[in-house]
Design an enzyme around this catalytic site. Structure first.
Site, PDB file in Angstrom:
ATOM      1  CE  LYS A 195      -1.840   2.781   3.043  1.00 44.13           C
ATOM      2  NZ  LYS A 195      -1.823   4.044   2.289  1.00 44.13           N
ATOM      3  CD  GLU A 198      -3.498   9.700   1.337  1.00 46.03           C
ATOM      4  OE1 GLU A 198      -2.896   8.753   1.884  1.00 46.03           O
ATOM      5  OE2 GLU A 198      -3.495  10.858   1.797  1.00 46.03           O
ATOM      6  N   GLY A 248       7.313   5.377   7.884  1.00 43.96           N
ATOM      7  CA  GLY A 248       6.434   6.531   8.066  1.00 43.96           C
ATOM      8  C   GLY A 248       6.635   7.137   9.441  1.00 43.96           C
ATOM      9  N   GLY A 253       3.779   4.063  13.383  1.00 51.23           N
ATOM     10  CA  GLY A 253       4.607   2.875  13.634  1.00 51.23           C
ATOM     11  C   GLY A 253       4.234   2.213  14.957  1.00 51.23           C
ATOM     12  CD  GLU A 270      13.448   4.463   7.634  1.00 56.85           C
ATOM     13  OE1 GLU A 270      13.605   5.268   8.582  1.00 56.85           O
ATOM     14  OE2 GLU A 270      13.219   4.814   6.477  1.00 56.85           O
ATOM     15  CB  CYS A 304      13.479   9.132   7.656  1.00 56.87           C
ATOM     16  SG  CYS A 304      14.301   8.176   6.391  1.00 56.87           S
ATOM     17  CD  GLU A 404      10.695  12.718  11.088  1.00 57.16           C
ATOM     18  OE1 GLU A 404       9.589  12.217  11.330  1.00 57.16           O
ATOM     19  OE2 GLU A 404      11.603  12.112  10.493  1.00 57.16           O
TER      20      GLU A 404
HETATM   21  P1  NDP Z   1       2.054   8.309   8.152  1.00 60.03           P
HETATM   22  O1  NDP Z   1       2.941   7.578   9.062  1.00 60.03           O
HETATM   23  O2  NDP Z   1       0.689   8.658   8.599  1.00 60.03           O
HETATM   24  O3  NDP Z   1       1.857   7.514   6.759  1.00 60.03           O
HETATM   25  C1  NDP Z   1       2.734   6.557   6.229  1.00 60.03           C
HETATM   26  C2  NDP Z   1       1.949   5.415   5.586  1.00 60.03           C
HETATM   27  O4  NDP Z   1       1.208   4.709   6.574  1.00 60.03           O
HETATM   28  C3  NDP Z   1       0.912   5.887   4.567  1.00 60.03           C
HETATM   29  O5  NDP Z   1       0.840   4.936   3.512  1.00 60.03           O
HETATM   30  C4  NDP Z   1      -0.349   5.893   5.388  1.00 60.03           C
HETATM   31  O6  NDP Z   1      -1.516   5.833   4.623  1.00 60.03           O
HETATM   32  C5  NDP Z   1      -0.180   4.656   6.219  1.00 60.03           C
HETATM   33  N1  NDP Z   1      -0.990   4.610   7.434  1.00 60.03           N
HETATM   34  C6  NDP Z   1      -1.524   5.644   8.128  1.00 60.03           C
HETATM   35  N2  NDP Z   1      -2.187   5.178   9.214  1.00 60.03           N
HETATM   36  C7  NDP Z   1      -2.077   3.828   9.202  1.00 60.03           C
HETATM   37  C8  NDP Z   1      -2.530   2.771  10.057  1.00 60.03           C
HETATM   38  N3  NDP Z   1      -3.224   3.013  11.166  1.00 60.03           N
HETATM   39  N4  NDP Z   1      -2.215   1.508   9.749  1.00 60.03           N
HETATM   40  C9  NDP Z   1      -1.475   1.232   8.649  1.00 60.03           C
HETATM   41  N5  NDP Z   1      -1.044   2.179   7.800  1.00 60.03           N
HETATM   42  C10 NDP Z   1      -1.308   3.468   8.074  1.00 60.03           C
HETATM   43  O7  NDP Z   1       2.843   9.594   7.689  1.00 60.03           O
HETATM   44  P2  NDP Z   1       2.219  10.962   7.169  1.00 60.03           P
HETATM   45  O8  NDP Z   1       2.142  10.883   5.731  1.00 60.03           O
HETATM   46  O9  NDP Z   1       0.944  11.315   7.869  1.00 60.03           O
HETATM   47  O10 NDP Z   1       3.333  11.989   7.663  1.00 60.03           O
HETATM   48  C11 NDP Z   1       3.302  12.474   8.999  1.00 60.03           C
HETATM   49  C12 NDP Z   1       4.684  12.648   9.560  1.00 60.03           C
HETATM   50  O11 NDP Z   1       5.348  11.400   9.542  1.00 60.03           O
HETATM   51  C13 NDP Z   1       5.584  13.565   8.757  1.00 60.03           C
HETATM   52  O12 NDP Z   1       5.386  14.887   9.093  1.00 60.03           O
HETATM   53  C14 NDP Z   1       6.935  13.054   9.159  1.00 60.03           C
HETATM   54  O13 NDP Z   1       7.303  13.646  10.372  1.00 60.03           O
HETATM   55  C15 NDP Z   1       6.723  11.563   9.357  1.00 60.03           C
HETATM   56  N6  NDP Z   1       7.123  10.759   8.196  1.00 60.03           N
HETATM   57  C16 NDP Z   1       8.276  10.068   8.267  1.00 60.03           C
HETATM   58  C17 NDP Z   1       8.697   9.351   7.170  1.00 60.03           C
HETATM   59  C18 NDP Z   1       9.991   8.618   7.177  1.00 60.03           C
HETATM   60  O14 NDP Z   1      10.601   8.452   6.125  1.00 60.03           O
HETATM   61  N7  NDP Z   1      10.432   8.131   8.305  1.00 60.03           N
HETATM   62  C19 NDP Z   1       7.936   9.310   5.932  1.00 60.03           C
HETATM   63  C20 NDP Z   1       6.700  10.053   5.976  1.00 60.03           C
HETATM   64  C21 NDP Z   1       6.321  10.726   7.080  1.00 60.03           C
HETATM   65  P3  NDP Z   1      -2.276   7.162   4.129  1.00 60.03           P
HETATM   66  O15 NDP Z   1      -1.422   8.343   4.410  1.00 60.03           O
HETATM   67  O16 NDP Z   1      -2.445   6.877   2.695  1.00 60.03           O
HETATM   68  O17 NDP Z   1      -3.555   7.201   4.911  1.00 60.03           O
END
Ligand code: NDP
Length: 511
Positions: A195, A198, A248, A253, A270, A304, A404
């Site tokens: 997945k 979006e 994410g 996480g 990660e 990250c 972050e």
């Molecule tokens: P998220 O952690 O919300 O999203 C990452 C992925 O997880 C997306 O595909 C999201 O889907 C999915 N997801 C969201 N909720 C769930 C759940 N309960 N169960 C399973 N999957 C889920 O990151 P955001 O995009 O909201 O970004 C928020 C913050 O996260 C950023 O400001 C940054 O600080 C951090 N971040 C860190 C990253 C890294 O590389 N370590 C990468 C991205 C973000 P969807 O969004 O499609 O609903």
């Protein structure tokens, strides 16, 4: 600050934007499908303000179907029980196909994410190398043998694919992060449900096209588009999933770890970082200033591995900050479609507001904005951009020093001696990466050994190789990606103890 102070790249050639949005569908059991109810999600380019993709919005039905397809493919042995040589052959074809499709994928990656086109090209073509490296692991993967257990025993430890893997990826490096996970899962013999975020679904869908073209059997990789709720959530709770690998936010996480606990799935995470670079006076300060500038503005800080805080020796702090500010003014911010651009757009207006809130809060707490600190308007573009921002006078307890920000915002702290510097570097809930700049090898080694982070860079920043494992300590995650350890994550270990001949004395004694 006026925009004249910056290296601004105004709107480039708009004919580079396709007239029709890319249409993204689910890939389930080898077939492209719309959602049962026909729902879709539109992605508006964060730099250009126009719809660039329209993706099916999945629900429970699509997710259940994708997991069932992955389970059936795994049990059939069509991928999990073929030879490493056969797996590698498909993966090497995928690598070739990625290289043949760089332009197409880089364009949509740039339009959906807002990152510069040169960077998207590098991300996509670099991913081919991850696939080639993982293909080599598929052929060299092996367990252990124990030939010292006695004359009548032979022990073998088998490495087996863990099973069905859920892969959940974010928007900041959609194609790269997918390629940090998927080829390693495939090299192990796993089947997958993927997945993407979006916001950036298209290059993952294009990857699905390449997998089919390379001859990957149907059902081995399935793609479900949609939101964390319900798609991602079901991928972490479903009993037929054996492992979740996620990149994410730390908050999501943690929630995944909790929801996966009910079925005791393995979870690899990660997550974020608050990655420091420590600068000693004896360093090559010009190279350090350049690396600090790269470390904070690469991918607009939405990374990250962003080096969002620097810890500078107090004797050189003022001069060093002045040099970083000077370099920041030369970094090319603006239209991601222009090959001259080095820094593009912020992913969403909401995220832009979050970045700005951190800056406002730091100012209210007494920090000093040396450069930037506000939104940036780029001539001719209807998207969201943020100024290159340098904030000094940051104290370790401030949110901007600990959390972050995920934007082009550098926090500067100072230190007096090496022990202070290491204590400050470790003063974070995160432990993803850290860097040190010094010409003294002892200073560098001491820092490398005492700093709690998964990657340490000495006199460089963000160099990475498929061979070198990546991952975080503390709340930056668990498990490792890429390198040989990246493969191990997707393997189960099974012990086979074999008796040679009928030498074992009977357990049941004759009466
Ligand atoms: P998220 O952690 O919300 O999203 C990452 C992925 O997880 C997306 O595909 C999201 O889907 C999915 N997801 C969201 N909720 C769930 C759940 N309960 N169960 C399973 N999957 C889920 O990151 P955001 O995009 O909201 O970004 C928020 C913050 O996260 C950023 O400001 C940054 O600080 C951090 N971040 C860190 C990253 C890294 O590389 N370590 C990468 C991205 C973000 P969807 O969004 O499609 O609903």
């Amino acid at each position: 600050m006026t925009t004249h102070d910056l290296n601004l790249i105004s709107a480039f050639d708009p004919s580079g934007i396709p007239a029709d949005p890319f249409v993204a569908r689910h890939l389930i059991a080898g077939e492209w499908r719309d959602s049962a109810g026909g729902e879709t999600v539109e992605r508006v380019s964060p730099a250009h303000g126009v719809v660039v993709s329209r993706a099916a919005k999945g629900g429970e039905d699509e997710t259940n179907a994708a997991i069932a397809a992955a389970r059936a493919a795994f049990e059939s042995g069509v991928w999990s029980r073929i030879s490493g040589k056969e797996r590698a052959a498909v993966m090497l074809k995928v690598a070739d196909l990625i290289e043949a499709n760089v332009e197409r994928m880089a364009l949509i990656e740039t339009l959906e994410s807002g990152k510069p086109i040169t960077q998207s090209r590098g991300e996509v073509s670099g991913a081919a190398d991850l696939w080639r490296y993982a293909a080599s692991l598929a052929r060299t993967l092996h367990g252990d043998s124990h030939n010292t257990l006695g004359e009548d025993m032979l022990g073998v430890v088998l490495k087996e694919p863990i099973g069905v893997v859920s892969i959940i990826t974010p928007w900041n490096f959609p194609f790269w992060i997918l390629s940090q996970k998927l080829p390693f899962a495939l090299a192990a013999g796993c089947t997958c449900v993927v997945k993407p975020s979006e916001m950036t679904p298209s290059t993952t869908v294009m990857m699905g096209e390449l997998l089919i073209e390379a001859g990957l059997p149907a059902g081995v990789v399935n793609i479900v588009l949609g939101y964390g709720q319900p798609v991602g959530s079901l991928m972490t709770t479903h009993a037929d999933v054996d492992m979740v690998t996620f990149t994410g936010s730390t908050a999501v996480g943690k929630s995944i770890t909790a929801s996966a606990a009910a079925t005791l799935k393995k979870v690899a995470l990660e997550l974020g970082g608050k990655n420091p670079q420590v600068i000693f006076p004896d360093a090559d300060l010009e190279s350090a200033a350049d690396a600090v500038t790269f470390g904070i503005y690469f991918n607009v800080g939405q990374c990250c591995n962003s080096s969002s805080r620097i810890i500078v020796h107090e004797d050189i702090a003022d001069a060093f900050i002045a040099r970083v500010v000077e370099l920041s003014r030369d970094v090319a911010f603006g239209d991601p479609l222009d090959p001259a651009t080095q820094v593009g757009a912020i992913v969403t207006p909401e995220h832009q507001a979050k970045i700005d809130t951190y800056v406002r809060q730091a100012v209210a707490e007494g920090a000093n904005v040396c450069l930037g600190g506000g939104v940036l308007s780029v001539p001719g573009l209807d998207g969201q951009f943020y100024q290159p921002t340098v904030i000094a006078g940051v104290r370790p307890e401030m949110a901007i020093a600990r959390e972050e920000v995920f934007g082009p915002v550098l926090s500067v702290l100072t230190f007096k001696n090496a022990d202070d510097a290491i204590a400050l570097a470790n003063d974070a809930s995160y432990g993803l990466s850290a860097g040190i700049w010094s010409d003294n090898v002892h200073t560098c080694l001491d820092f490398a050994r005492r700093t709690r982070a998964g990657t340490i860079w000495t006199n460089t920043w963000m160099d990475g190789f498929p061979e070198m494992t990546f991952g975080g300590m503390k709340q930056s995650g668990q498990g490792r990606e890429i390198g040989p350890y990246g493969l191990e994550e997707f393997l189960e270990v099974k012990t086979v103890a074999m008796r040679i001949g009928r030498t074992r004395a009977p357990w049941v004694r004759k009466r």
